[in-house]
Design a protein around this motif. Structure first.
Motif, PDB file in Angstrom:
ATOM      1  N   VAL A   1     -28.019 -14.150  -9.055  1.00 25.38           N
ATOM      2  CA  VAL A   1     -27.312 -14.882 -10.110  1.00 25.38           C
ATOM      3  C   VAL A   1     -27.430 -14.049 -11.381  1.00 25.38           C
ATOM      4  N   GLN A   2     -26.302 -13.831 -12.026  1.00 22.88           N
ATOM      5  CA  GLN A   2     -26.281 -13.075 -13.284  1.00 22.88           C
ATOM      6  C   GLN A   2     -25.990 -14.049 -14.424  1.00 22.88           C
ATOM      7  N   ILE A   3     -26.904 -14.091 -15.373  1.00 23.04           N
ATOM      8  CA  ILE A   3     -26.708 -14.912 -16.567  1.00 23.04           C
ATOM      9  C   ILE A   3     -26.027 -14.035 -17.622  1.00 23.04           C
TER      10      ILE A   3
ATOM     11  N   LEU B   1     -19.376 -20.893 -13.989  1.00 22.54           N
ATOM     12  CA  LEU B   1     -19.139 -19.715 -13.150  1.00 22.54           C
ATOM     13  C   LEU B   1     -17.976 -18.891 -13.692  1.00 22.54           C
ATOM     14  N   GLN B   2     -18.233 -17.636 -14.027  1.00 20.14           N
ATOM     15  CA  GLN B   2     -17.208 -16.798 -14.664  1.00 20.14           C
ATOM     16  C   GLN B   2     -16.681 -15.728 -13.726  1.00 20.14           C
ATOM     17  N   GLN B   3     -17.493 -15.295 -12.760  1.00 20.06           N
ATOM     18  CA  GLN B   3     -17.088 -14.185 -11.899  1.00 20.06           C
ATOM     19  C   GLN B   3     -17.879 -14.192 -10.601  1.00 20.06           C
ATOM     20  N   MET B   4     -17.309 -13.515  -9.591  1.00 18.77           N
ATOM     21  CA  MET B   4     -18.053 -13.162  -8.387  1.00 18.77           C
ATOM     22  C   MET B   4     -17.951 -11.655  -8.218  1.00 18.77           C
TER      23      MET B   4
ATOM     24  N   GLY C   1     -21.880  -0.683 -15.713  1.00 15.55           N
ATOM     25  CA  GLY C   1     -22.377  -2.040 -15.493  1.00 15.55           C
ATOM     26  C   GLY C   1     -23.891  -2.069 -15.403  1.00 15.55           C
ATOM     27  N   THR C   2     -24.386  -3.210 -14.952  1.00 16.34           N
ATOM     28  CA  THR C   2     -25.827  -3.424 -14.828  1.00 16.34           C
ATOM     29  C   THR C   2     -26.543  -2.254 -14.174  1.00 16.34           C
ATOM     30  N   ALA C   3     -27.643  -1.841 -14.766  1.00 14.03           N
ATOM     31  CA  ALA C   3     -28.530  -0.836 -14.161  1.00 14.03           C
ATOM     32  C   ALA C   3     -27.769   0.430 -13.758  1.00 14.03           C
TER      33      ALA C   3
ATOM     34  N   ALA D   1     -17.693 -15.268 -24.805  1.00 13.00           N
ATOM     35  CA  ALA D   1     -17.471 -16.304 -25.820  1.00 13.00           C
ATOM     36  C   ALA D   1     -16.101 -16.937 -25.627  1.00 13.00           C
ATOM     37  N   LYS D   2     -15.121 -16.085 -25.346  1.00 17.94           N
ATOM     38  CA  LYS D   2     -13.755 -16.581 -25.138  1.00 17.94           C
ATOM     39  C   LYS D   2     -13.694 -17.502 -23.904  1.00 17.94           C
ATOM     40  N   PHE D   3     -14.387 -17.094 -22.849  1.00 14.12           N
ATOM     41  CA  PHE D   3     -14.413 -17.899 -21.623  1.00 14.12           C
ATOM     42  C   PHE D   3     -15.039 -19.267 -21.906  1.00 14.12           C
TER      43      PHE D   3
ATOM     44  N   GLU E   1     -20.689  -2.633 -24.568  1.00 17.20           N
ATOM     45  CA  GLU E   1     -19.275  -2.440 -24.241  1.00 17.20           C
ATOM     46  C   GLU E   1     -18.660  -3.719 -23.664  1.00 17.20           C
ATOM     47  N   GLN E   2     -19.451  -4.436 -22.842  1.00 13.59           N
ATOM     48  CA  GLN E   2     -18.958  -5.684 -22.254  1.00 13.59           C
ATOM     49  C   GLN E   2     -19.230  -6.890 -23.150  1.00 13.59           C
ATOM     50  N   GLY E   3     -19.998  -6.686 -24.215  1.00 15.79           N
ATOM     51  CA  GLY E   3     -20.260  -7.775 -25.159  1.00 15.79           C
ATOM     52  C   GLY E   3     -21.203  -8.833 -24.636  1.00 15.79           C
TER      53      GLY E   3
ATOM     54  N   PRO F   1      -8.016 -12.075 -12.231  1.00 14.95           N
ATOM     55  CA  PRO F   1      -8.142 -13.353 -11.503  1.00 14.95           C
ATOM     56  C   PRO F   1      -6.825 -13.860 -10.930  1.00 14.95           C
ATOM     57  N   LYS F   2      -5.719 -13.500 -11.563  1.00 15.77           N
ATOM     58  CA  LYS F   2      -4.419 -13.968 -11.046  1.00 15.77           C
ATOM     59  C   LYS F   2      -4.050 -13.277  -9.736  1.00 15.77           C
ATOM     60  N   ASP F   3      -4.712 -12.158  -9.431  1.00 16.05           N
ATOM     61  CA  ASP F   3      -4.453 -11.449  -8.172  1.00 16.05           C
ATOM     62  C   ASP F   3      -5.558 -11.694  -7.152  1.00 16.05           C
TER      63      ASP F   3
HETATM   64  C1  MC0 Z   1      -9.441 -15.718 -17.524  1.00 24.40           C
HETATM   65  N1  MC0 Z   1      -8.883 -16.359 -16.490  1.00 24.40           N
HETATM   66  C2  MC0 Z   1      -9.802 -16.544 -15.541  1.00 24.40           C
HETATM   67  C3  MC0 Z   1     -10.988 -15.978 -16.053  1.00 24.40           C
HETATM   68  N2  MC0 Z   1     -10.728 -15.465 -17.289  1.00 24.40           N
HETATM   69  N3  MC0 Z   1      -9.751 -17.113 -14.335  1.00 24.40           N
HETATM   70  C4  MC0 Z   1     -10.877 -17.134 -13.605  1.00 24.40           C
HETATM   71  N4  MC0 Z   1     -12.056 -16.614 -14.034  1.00 24.40           N
HETATM   72  C5  MC0 Z   1     -12.150 -16.040 -15.243  1.00 24.40           C
HETATM   73  N5  MC0 Z   1     -13.301 -15.530 -15.653  1.00 24.40           N
HETATM   74  C6  MC0 Z   1      -7.505 -16.819 -16.396  1.00 24.40           C
HETATM   75  C7  MC0 Z   1      -7.112 -17.675 -17.574  1.00 24.40           C
HETATM   76  O1  MC0 Z   1      -7.432 -19.010 -17.357  1.00 24.40           O
HETATM   77  C8  MC0 Z   1      -5.643 -17.431 -17.664  1.00 24.40           C
HETATM   78  O2  MC0 Z   1      -4.964 -18.256 -16.765  1.00 24.40           O
HETATM   79  C9  MC0 Z   1      -5.482 -15.996 -17.217  1.00 24.40           C
HETATM   80  O3  MC0 Z   1      -6.649 -15.692 -16.431  1.00 24.40           O
HETATM   81  C10 MC0 Z   1      -5.417 -15.024 -18.377  1.00 24.40           C
HETATM   82  O4  MC0 Z   1      -6.459 -15.379 -19.238  1.00 24.40           O
HETATM   83  P1  MC0 Z   1      -6.454 -15.036 -20.768  1.00 24.40           P
HETATM   84  O5  MC0 Z   1      -7.303 -16.022 -21.462  1.00 24.40           O
HETATM   85  O6  MC0 Z   1      -5.096 -14.820 -21.260  1.00 24.40           O
HETATM   86  O7  MC0 Z   1      -7.063 -13.633 -20.751  1.00 24.40           O
HETATM   87  P2  MC0 Z   1      -8.395 -13.163 -21.327  1.00 24.40           P
HETATM   88  O8  MC0 Z   1      -8.094 -12.504 -22.625  1.00 24.40           O
HETATM   89  O9  MC0 Z   1      -9.413 -14.228 -21.287  1.00 24.40           O
HETATM   90  O10 MC0 Z   1      -8.822 -12.066 -20.285  1.00 24.40           O
HETATM   91  C11 MC0 Z   1      -9.138 -12.390 -18.975  1.00 24.40           C
HETATM   92  C12 MC0 Z   1      -9.754 -11.143 -18.368  1.00 24.40           C
HETATM   93  C13 MC0 Z   1     -11.010 -10.811 -19.204  1.00 24.40           C
HETATM   94  C14 MC0 Z   1     -10.104 -11.444 -16.921  1.00 24.40           C
HETATM   95  C15 MC0 Z   1      -8.736 -10.017 -18.432  1.00 24.40           C
HETATM   96  O11 MC0 Z   1     -11.937 -11.863 -19.135  1.00 24.40           O
HETATM   97  C16 MC0 Z   1     -11.694  -9.537 -18.798  1.00 24.40           C
HETATM   98  O12 MC0 Z   1     -11.309  -8.430 -19.204  1.00 24.40           O
HETATM   99  N6  MC0 Z   1     -12.770  -9.637 -17.958  1.00 24.40           N
HETATM  100  C17 MC0 Z   1     -13.475  -8.460 -17.444  1.00 24.40           C
HETATM  101  C18 MC0 Z   1     -14.698  -8.137 -18.249  1.00 24.40           C
HETATM  102  C19 MC0 Z   1     -15.737  -9.217 -18.246  1.00 24.40           C
HETATM  103  O13 MC0 Z   1     -15.515 -10.337 -17.760  1.00 24.40           O
HETATM  104  N7  MC0 Z   1     -16.903  -8.906 -18.851  1.00 24.40           N
HETATM  105  C20 MC0 Z   1     -18.048  -9.819 -18.922  1.00 24.40           C
HETATM  106  C21 MC0 Z   1     -18.943  -9.637 -17.789  1.00 24.40           C
HETATM  107  P3  MC0 Z   1      -3.774 -19.216 -17.235  1.00 24.40           P
HETATM  108  O14 MC0 Z   1      -3.343 -19.889 -15.973  1.00 24.40           O
HETATM  109  O15 MC0 Z   1      -4.375 -20.117 -18.274  1.00 24.40           O
HETATM  110  O16 MC0 Z   1      -2.752 -18.269 -17.798  1.00 24.40           O
HETATM  111  S1  MC0 Z   1     -19.808  -8.078 -17.914  1.00 24.40           S
HETATM  112  C22 MC0 Z   1     -20.502  -7.796 -16.402  1.00 24.40           C
HETATM  113  O17 MC0 Z   1     -20.306  -8.563 -15.502  1.00 24.40           O
HETATM  114  C23 MC0 Z   1     -21.353  -6.530 -16.274  1.00 24.40           C
HETATM  115  C24 MC0 Z   1     -22.411  -6.490 -17.327  1.00 24.40           C
HETATM  116  C25 MC0 Z   1     -21.984  -6.333 -14.906  1.00 24.40           C
HETATM  117  O18 MC0 Z   1     -21.965  -7.224 -14.024  1.00 24.40           O
HETATM  118  O19 MC0 Z   1     -22.522  -5.242 -14.703  1.00 24.40           O
END
Ligand code: MC0
Length: 141
Positions: free
Chosen positions: A58-60, A81-84, A113-115, A71-73, A38-40, A124-126
């Motif tokens: 640390v999560q890879i 670093l993609q998230q905290m 999510g995990t496990a 992939a998009k990131f 679901e999260q790809g 991230p904007k908020d």
């Molecule tokens: C995007 N932005 C970020 C960011 N991703 N800023 C900081 N950290 C990130 N990871 C910024 C962009 O630079 C942009 O800013 C603005 O947010 C909108 O970005 P966008 O490119 O238009 O939007 P998208 O399509 O990339 O979506 C961003 C969004 C997406 C956060 C909504 O990544 C998302 O849905 N993430 C949640 C799911 C996820 O990350 N899954 C993978 C981990 P500017 O200023 O350029 O407009 S799965 C996981 O973690 C699970 C398995 C777990 O832990 O259990």
């Protein structure tokens, strides 16, 4: 309601190279691996060897396909670093608290999510430019 920093998530294109690097350079143990369709992502949770239970990990995160969020990131920023993630005891209550403060969470209901944890994300904007994950571990209540 928030009890710890649970993990930081690192976007990588080469899963094996990344997990090996943390093992060899820093002595991290690979404590959990799974695929989350679901999260790809293919993901691994790495913990510092000898760290007490509950320590931050640390999560890879490697993309499962070209359309994955990861992939998009990587396309946009390169690997890094993609998230905290913060650990919470009651994700529904935290989501309600954030909504009441006009802070955007990404999903109307928590996802898997995990496990078998329940997760959601603050936009991230908020959150000062940080993609902030909320994680309620399985069995929390
Ligand atoms: C995007 N932005 C970020 C960011 N991703 N800023 C900081 N950290 C990130 N990871 C910024 C962009 O630079 C942009 O800013 C603005 O947010 C909108 O970005 P966008 O490119 O238009 O939007 P998208 O399509 O990339 O979506 C961003 C969004 C997406 C956060 C909504 O990544 C998302 O849905 N993430 C949640 C799911 C996820 O990350 N899954 C993978 C981990 P500017 O200023 O350029 O407009 S799965 C996981 O973690 C699970 C398995 C777990 O832990 O259990």
């Amino acid at each position: 309601l928030v009890t710890a920093v649970d993990h930081v998530g690192i976007a990588v294109s080469d899963f094996d190279a990344a997990t090996t690097w943390y093992r060899d350079a820093l002595g991290f143990d690979n404590v959990h691996e799974e695929i989350n369709e679901e999260q790809g992502v293919r993901e691994a949770m790495l913990a510092p060897a000898g760290a007490p239970d509950g320590s931050a990990m640390v999560q890879i995160l490697a993309p499962l396909s070209d359309t994955s969020t990861i992939a998009k990131f990587i396309d946009k920023n390169g690997p890094g670093l993609q998230q905290m993630a913060v650990r919470v005891t009651d994700i529904d209550a935290v989501m309600a608290h954030l909504a009441a403060h006009d802070i955007r969470v990404l999903y109307p209901e928590p996802k898997k999510g995990t496990a078998h944890s329940r997760i959601n994300f603050v936009h991230p904007k908020d959150a000062g430019g940080v993609l902030l994950e909320l994680v309620e571990p399985a069995g929390t209540h």
